[in-house]
Design a protein around this motif. Structure first.
Motif, PDB file in Angstrom:
ATOM      1  N   MET A   1      16.958 -12.852   3.116  1.00  0.00           N
ATOM      2  CA  MET A   1      15.843 -11.923   2.962  1.00  0.00           C
ATOM      3  C   MET A   1      16.000 -10.795   3.979  1.00  0.00           C
ATOM      4  O   MET A   1      15.925 -11.035   5.170  1.00  0.00           O
ATOM      5  CB  MET A   1      14.531 -12.693   3.156  1.00  0.00           C
ATOM      6  CG  MET A   1      13.318 -11.871   3.488  1.00  0.00           C
ATOM      7  SD  MET A   1      12.715 -10.736   2.267  1.00  0.00           S
ATOM      8  CE  MET A   1      11.999 -11.780   1.078  1.00  0.00           C
ATOM      9  N   ASN A   2      16.264  -9.606   3.506  1.00  0.00           N
ATOM     10  CA  ASN A   2      16.384  -8.452   4.391  1.00  0.00           C
ATOM     11  C   ASN A   2      15.242  -7.465   4.250  1.00  0.00           C
ATOM     12  O   ASN A   2      15.237  -6.427   4.903  1.00  0.00           O
ATOM     13  CB  ASN A   2      17.712  -7.731   4.167  1.00  0.00           C
ATOM     14  CG  ASN A   2      18.882  -8.530   4.701  1.00  0.00           C
ATOM     15  OD1 ASN A   2      18.761  -9.228   5.696  1.00  0.00           O
ATOM     16  ND2 ASN A   2      19.999  -8.435   4.034  1.00  0.00           N
ATOM     17  N   SER A   3      14.268  -7.764   3.368  1.00  0.00           N
ATOM     18  CA  SER A   3      13.103  -6.899   3.237  1.00  0.00           C
ATOM     19  C   SER A   3      11.913  -7.712   2.755  1.00  0.00           C
ATOM     20  O   SER A   3      12.064  -8.809   2.213  1.00  0.00           O
ATOM     21  CB  SER A   3      13.382  -5.734   2.280  1.00  0.00           C
ATOM     22  OG  SER A   3      13.571  -6.211   0.968  1.00  0.00           O
ATOM     23  N   ALA A   4      10.741  -7.158   2.996  1.00  0.00           N
ATOM     24  CA  ALA A   4       9.486  -7.754   2.533  1.00  0.00           C
ATOM     25  C   ALA A   4       8.621  -6.622   2.004  1.00  0.00           C
ATOM     26  O   ALA A   4       8.697  -5.489   2.500  1.00  0.00           O
ATOM     27  CB  ALA A   4       8.781  -8.488   3.670  1.00  0.00           C
ATOM     28  N   VAL A   5       7.810  -6.916   1.003  1.00  0.00           N
ATOM     29  CA  VAL A   5       6.972  -5.909   0.358  1.00  0.00           C
ATOM     30  C   VAL A   5       5.557  -6.451   0.198  1.00  0.00           C
ATOM     31  O   VAL A   5       5.379  -7.605  -0.203  1.00  0.00           O
ATOM     32  CB  VAL A   5       7.543  -5.523  -1.030  1.00  0.00           C
ATOM     33  CG1 VAL A   5       6.634  -4.545  -1.744  1.00  0.00           C
ATOM     34  CG2 VAL A   5       8.952  -4.960  -0.902  1.00  0.00           C
ATOM     35  N   HIS A   6       4.578  -5.614   0.517  1.00  0.00           N
ATOM     36  CA  HIS A   6       3.164  -5.914   0.263  1.00  0.00           C
ATOM     37  C   HIS A   6       2.580  -4.793  -0.579  1.00  0.00           C
ATOM     38  O   HIS A   6       2.878  -3.625  -0.341  1.00  0.00           O
ATOM     39  CB  HIS A   6       2.368  -5.977   1.568  1.00  0.00           C
ATOM     40  CG  HIS A   6       2.635  -7.182   2.396  1.00  0.00           C
ATOM     41  ND1 HIS A   6       1.849  -7.509   3.462  1.00  0.00           N
ATOM     42  CD2 HIS A   6       3.586  -8.139   2.344  1.00  0.00           C
ATOM     43  CE1 HIS A   6       2.296  -8.608   4.031  1.00  0.00           C
ATOM     44  NE2 HIS A   6       3.368  -9.007   3.365  1.00  0.00           N
ATOM     45  N   ARG A   7       1.723  -5.155  -1.523  1.00  0.00           N
ATOM     46  CA  ARG A   7       0.980  -4.165  -2.314  1.00  0.00           C
ATOM     47  C   ARG A   7      -0.504  -4.381  -2.106  1.00  0.00           C
ATOM     48  O   ARG A   7      -0.946  -5.515  -1.935  1.00  0.00           O
ATOM     49  CB  ARG A   7       1.286  -4.302  -3.807  1.00  0.00           C
ATOM     50  CG  ARG A   7       2.636  -3.812  -4.192  1.00  0.00           C
ATOM     51  CD  ARG A   7       2.792  -3.859  -5.696  1.00  0.00           C
ATOM     52  NE  ARG A   7       4.079  -3.310  -6.084  1.00  0.00           N
ATOM     53  CZ  ARG A   7       4.468  -3.164  -7.327  1.00  0.00           C
ATOM     54  NH1 ARG A   7       3.678  -3.528  -8.312  1.00  0.00           N
ATOM     55  NH2 ARG A   7       5.642  -2.654  -7.599  1.00  0.00           N
ATOM     56  N   ARG A   8      -1.261  -3.272  -2.163  1.00  0.00           N
ATOM     57  CA  ARG A   8      -2.706  -3.405  -2.065  1.00  0.00           C
ATOM     58  C   ARG A   8      -3.399  -2.174  -2.611  1.00  0.00           C
ATOM     59  O   ARG A   8      -2.838  -1.090  -2.660  1.00  0.00           O
ATOM     60  CB  ARG A   8      -3.143  -3.685  -0.644  1.00  0.00           C
ATOM     61  CG  ARG A   8      -3.096  -2.497   0.281  1.00  0.00           C
ATOM     62  CD  ARG A   8      -3.615  -2.786   1.663  1.00  0.00           C
ATOM     63  NE  ARG A   8      -4.885  -3.454   1.602  1.00  0.00           N
ATOM     64  CZ  ARG A   8      -5.329  -4.326   2.495  1.00  0.00           C
ATOM     65  NH1 ARG A   8      -4.590  -4.618   3.535  1.00  0.00           N
ATOM     66  NH2 ARG A   8      -6.489  -4.891   2.386  1.00  0.00           N
TER      67      ARG A   8
END
Length: 124
Positions: A1-8
């Motif tokens: 895992m080289n990235s993480a994403v959050h949506r809101r």
């Protein structure tokens, strides 16, 4: 895992300025959250954020927007992690009736680079 994403969804109550504009600190809070997510997945620890080396506010964030914050690992030292952040506006209200539209392509609103540190013994 080289990235993480959050949506809101950006609530209208988060807007502080004319034109339903949201302050820049809103993006930095989201970067903190998604950066913590990335640290946990990379190192099994929330990490400690040391600071930003750059922050660019490129476009407005408004109440009623749907945004996506992404943290991407750029460099991994022994305990330090250099992370690039990007906040994109995916959807924006069309008018004050509740209508909205998907932005294609998404609008890049904020970019930043920062450094997190993982404590040597896993504690603060």
């Amino acid at each position: 895992m080289n990235s993480a994403v959050h949506r809101r969804y950006v609530a209208f109550s988060d807007a502080h300025y004319a034109g339903n504009l949201v302050d820049g600190a809103y993006a930095l809070k989201l970067f903190g959250d998604v950066g913590t997510n990335l640290s946990i997945e990379l190192d099994g620890h929330e990490g400690l954020f040391a600071g930003y080396s750059s922050v660019q506010f490129l476009a407005p964030i408004r109440g009623g927007d749907v945004v996506e914050a992404e943290a991407t690992l750029v460099k991994k030292g022994n305990r330090s992690r250099t992370v690039d952040f990007e906040l994109r506006v995916l959807c924006r209200g069309s008018d004050d009736t509740g209508r909205a539209h998907v932005l294609q392509p998404p609008l890049v609103a904020v970019r930043a680079r920062g450094t997190a540190v993982i404590p040597a013994d896993g504690t603060e």
